[in-house]
Design a protein around this motif. Structure first.
Motif, mmCIF file in Angstrom:
data_model
loop_
_atom_site.group_PDB
_atom_site.id
_atom_site.type_symbol
_atom_site.label_atom_id
_atom_site.label_comp_id
_atom_site.label_asym_id
_atom_site.label_seq_id
_atom_site.Cartn_x
_atom_site.Cartn_y
_atom_site.Cartn_z
ATOM 1 N N ARG A 1 -43.366 -11.099 41.213
ATOM 2 C CA ARG A 1 -42.833 -9.932 42.031
ATOM 3 C C ARG A 1 -42.949 -9.805 43.516
ATOM 4 N NH1 ARG A 1 -46.553 -8.241 38.666
ATOM 5 N NH2 ARG A 1 -48.637 -7.496 39.496
ATOM 6 N N ARG B 1 -40.127 -12.836 45.621
ATOM 7 C CA ARG B 1 -38.679 -12.529 44.828
ATOM 8 C C ARG B 1 -37.824 -13.359 45.368
ATOM 9 N NH1 ARG B 1 -38.282 -8.205 41.683
ATOM 10 N NH2 ARG B 1 -40.098 -6.690 41.899
ATOM 11 N N ILE C 1 -36.901 -16.079 42.689
ATOM 12 C CA ILE C 1 -36.528 -15.544 41.656
ATOM 13 C C ILE C 1 -35.126 -16.335 41.228
ATOM 14 C CG2 ILE C 1 -35.679 -14.016 39.912
ATOM 15 C CD1 ILE C 1 -37.891 -12.202 41.252
ATOM 16 N N TYR D 1 -35.740 -7.100 38.831
ATOM 17 C CA TYR D 1 -36.700 -6.999 37.751
ATOM 18 C C TYR D 1 -38.193 -7.153 38.201
ATOM 19 C CZ TYR D 1 -38.436 -7.354 32.897
ATOM 20 O OH TYR D 1 -38.994 -7.213 31.725
ATOM 21 N N TRP E 1 -40.752 -8.518 36.316
ATOM 22 C CA TRP E 1 -41.181 -9.744 35.905
ATOM 23 C C TRP E 1 -42.698 -9.515 35.505
ATOM 24 C CZ3 TRP E 1 -37.503 -12.435 33.547
ATOM 25 C CH2 TRP E 1 -36.409 -12.268 34.171
ATOM 26 N N ASN F 1 -44.069 -13.015 34.794
ATOM 27 C CA ASN F 1 -43.991 -14.029 35.900
ATOM 28 C C ASN F 1 -43.039 -15.003 35.539
ATOM 29 O OD1 ASN F 1 -45.644 -12.842 37.936
ATOM 30 N ND2 ASN F 1 -47.369 -12.743 36.055
ATOM 31 N N GLU G 1 -42.336 -15.668 31.710
ATOM 32 C CA GLU G 1 -41.156 -14.500 31.257
ATOM 33 C C GLU G 1 -39.725 -15.224 31.715
ATOM 34 O OE1 GLU G 1 -41.715 -10.782 32.453
ATOM 35 O OE2 GLU G 1 -40.303 -9.893 30.929
ATOM 36 N N LEU G 2 -39.492 -15.423 32.724
ATOM 37 C CA LEU G 2 -38.317 -15.630 33.446
ATOM 38 C C LEU G 2 -37.901 -16.947 32.669
ATOM 39 C CD1 LEU G 2 -36.193 -15.703 35.517
ATOM 40 C CD2 LEU G 2 -37.438 -16.936 37.075
ATOM 41 N N LEU H 1 -32.826 -7.582 29.528
ATOM 42 C CA LEU H 1 -34.120 -6.867 29.989
ATOM 43 C C LEU H 1 -34.534 -5.519 29.641
ATOM 44 C CD1 LEU H 1 -33.714 -8.361 33.598
ATOM 45 C CD2 LEU H 1 -35.152 -9.459 31.618
#
Length: 695
Positions: free
Chosen positions: A552, A555, A558, A590, A592, A595, A598-599, A624
């Protein structure tokens, strides 16, 4: 015929308009209502150009190949990571019979195209030059335009490079200068990304603002490549009142400096942000006066963050960004350029002296250590935060010292380990990875130090080497080192001090040469303070600590990570799926909590569970939101059960759950209507429940 804007050129998904389609037909054969342009120069939107160059480490061949790849893949120059395109100049080569172009333009006319390349069919045969100063390419190819395309006859008294760059932001130049004039503002701050962009805005403001209006410029001190501060001052100081070089990644410190130097007579009436560096928006919100103006010329430079910062400071400010509503901005822009032509030609000469390689960017990517780092291509990143982290990692790799890697679960600590190993003197030695939390306390000593034959019941014949012996000459990585019992920590300290140990049941001393790297998702210093980790071991380990920031806080990584994971699953399952622009937007917004891990998991599930070739923003939001909903419900149940004893009040539990879900929906949706949609309630029902719980 006037209504033709290329809808027939859309290949996929069918039914979309060209600017939002994933792929369009870029074949040069004309259809009714079209004209073909022979390309001369393409200006790439700055955020797109920077993303391309950063991902290619500014390697010229790779940059050219990446641009050609985008065009070949999509039929247009539309960067999916930044959702932006660019503009171009060229010569009208052919017009389909009966097609009428604006202003009587026809075959043989040289034109500037001001409509975004995100919706223009483009075909590039070759790239002759990459202009890193202006973010442009000199190329040969074709573009298809329509009666609705915004084109302008080329002017020959101004150089094409700076003219194309200025026309690309012409609406912003016109709009911001008009707003500053109408509000009679006299103190303006520009947070700038490059010399020519700052010059355009400074001159536009100077020409139209009230008498005595002063312009101050802040440039990111870590974004210059081979340009001295004095050289930049020589270009800008005649046009601006003050120029400061500050670290935008530390906005509070930068503001403190400006507070002493610039804000003694008050904060700024207007702050214009032209840079995408994370932190620029915070400095802007700190620097503007209450009821002042914040203007963002890029869609991705965190204007929403600036709004939150201003709100936290108790400031009421106007926040504006491009709205494409300005008219006649092209005439305004060309007049502006003619008025500063002498300065622009001087800047062009300056750029040429530097062989066209001068560029402002997130950090000094000419750093050959970073470009040539072993294993760097396996570390997918885009953000300045990650780039600074990697530069620190590669520096640490050169020194044969113990290292602590700290960061939340799933941030990629083992990726950092791999980079240290591959770029250290021990790259040819072993890298033994151990998760300390999985080792039973009773077996820890024999696992770390090995044992001799017959040392205990069940010992294998001939004995066994421990982790230290296996890692001899290389690196021993201890993940979750904070879970080791204190007794084992004591023995570990001894090995680090003496580089010697005895096997369990052994009498012969073992000598080892091991570099120890450990990781923890809890700060070891906190464990020391709580008495759960030995202080002397902590200081033995803490020669260097690398903090890996959560996703986060970076970003910009991502989108590139998500795209990378989708491509990996595409190859594995032999399919072809793509993320749409709104999917990227949903992913970036989002938080996350899990992190990168999870992505990766979410992208895997999206690839498997979505139908068709495209993963949309709706697909992302649905998955999500479902995940967050389950987490909220689970937490509610746990809290209620923990608080109750023998009896459970059904109505209290349900009220608490309802309130928590309403709070969650409001946080996620932002508005009452959107929040109601998220949890499947009508707007009126949601409003009543919101009032019931006093939210």
């Amino acid at each position: 015929m006037k209504s033709n804007y290329g809808i027939d050129r859309v290949i996929e998904p069918v039914g979309m308009v060209p600017v939002s389609a994933w792929k369009i037909d870029n074949s040069p054969a004309l259809r009714p209502g079209e004209a073909r342009v022979r390309l001369r120069r393409v200006h790439i939107d700055w955020d797109s150009f920077r993303q391309i160059c950063s991902s290619c480490a500014y390697d010229d061949e790779r940059v050219r190949a990446k641009i050609l790849y985008f065009v070949q893949r999509r039929g247009k120059l539309h960067n999916p990571f930044t959702n932006s395109g660019g503009t171009f100049s060229g010569t009208i080569e052919e017009v389909y019979d009966g097609t009428e172009l604006p202003d009587g333009i026809g075959c043989g006319d040289e034109v500037y195209c001001q409509s975004s390349l995100a919706g223009i069919p483009l075909k590039i045969q070759r790239i002759d030059e990459v202009d890193y100063d202006y973010g442009q390419i000199v190329c040969d190819g074709t573009a298809i335009i329509f009666p609705t395309t915004n084109i302008l006859r080329t002017v020959h008294d101004l150089s094409m490079n700076y003219t194309l760059a200025a026309l690309n932001i012409g609406e912003d130049l016109y709009r911001i200068s008009r707003m500053i004039r109408e509000r009679r503002m006299s103190r303006v701050l520009i947070i700038g990304r490059d010399i020519h962009t700052v010059m355009y805005y400074a001159e536009a403001i100077r020409r139209t603002a009230v008498e005595g209006c002063g312009v101050t410029v802040v440039a990111h001190k870590n974004k210059r490549s081979g340009i001295s501060e004095n050289e930049i001052r020589s270009m800008l100081i005649p046009m601006v009142r003050h120029l400061y070089f500050l670290d935008l990644s530390e906005p509070h410190n930068a503001f403190g400096y400006l507070l002493k130097k610039e804000f003694k007579s008050g904060f700024m009436d207007a702050v214009l942000v032209t840079d995408n560096v994370y932190g620029a928006e915070t400095l802007a919100a700190l620097s503007v006066r209450s009821h002042g103006l914040l203007y963002f010329d890029l869609m991705r430079n965190n204007s929403s963050n600036a709004m939150l910062v201003a709100e936290g400071l108790g400031k009421v400010v106007s926040i504006a960004s491009p709205d494409n509503s300005a008219e006649n901005y092209d005439r305004f822009t060309l007049d502006l350029l003619r008025g500063m032509k002498q300065r622009l030609e001087k800047l062009n000469a300056f750029y040429r002296q530097r062989n066209g390689r001068t560029i402002f960017r997130d950090s000094d990517l000419s750093d050959k250590t970073l470009e040539k780092a072993a294993g760097l291509e396996e570390y997918i990143f885009e953000s300045e935060v990650s780039r600074n982290l990697l530069r620190n990692v590669l520096n640490v790799a050169c020194f044969d010292c113990n290292v602590i890697i700290q960061g939340e679960t799933g941030v990629g600590k083992e990726k950092i380990l791999s980079l240290i190993h591959q770029n250290s003197e021990r790259r040819d030695g072993p890298c033994v990875r151990i998760n300390c939390s999985t080792i039973p306390e009773g077996l820890a000593e024999s696992e770390f130090f090995g044992y001799e034959e017959g040392a205990f019941t069940g010992a294998v014949s001939g004995g066994k080497k421990g982790f230290f012996e296996i890692a001899d000459g290389g690196i021993l990585f201890l993940d979750e080192i904070g879970t080791l019992p204190l007794s084992m920590q004591s023995k570990l300290l001894r090995v680090l001090q003496e580089n010697q140990f005895y096997r369990v049941g052994g009498t012969q001393q073992q000598d080892v040469d091991v570099r120890l790297i450990c990781a923890s998702n809890i700060a070891l210093k906190d464990l020391v303070d709580e008495g759960e980790f030995r202080e002397d071991l902590y200081y033995r380990l803490n020669i260097c600590t690398i903090e890996v920031p959560p996703l986060r806080e970076r970003r910009s990584d991502i989108a590139v990570l998500a795209s990378h994971f989708v491509e990996e699953w595409n190859q594995r399952y032999r399919i072809s799926k793509h993320l749409t622009s709104d999917a990227f937007a949903s992913l970036v917004s989002y938080p996350w909590p899990g992190n990168v891990r999870e992505l990766e998991n979410v992208m895997h599930r999206l690839v498997i569970n979505t139908r068709g070739a495209f993963i949309s923003g709706g697909d992302v939001d649905e998955m999500l939101n479902a995940e967050e909903y389950r987490e909220v419900v689970t937490k509610l149940r746990q809290e209620q059960l923990e608080e109750t004893s023998d009896s459970v009040n059904y109505y209290e539990i349900m009220d608490a759950q309802e309130k928590r879900l309403i709070e969650y929906a409001l946080t996620k949706g932002g508005t009452t209507r959107r929040a109601a949609e998220i949890i499947g309630l009508s707007h009126s029902t949601f409003a009543r429940k919101k009032q019931k719980h006093g939210l």
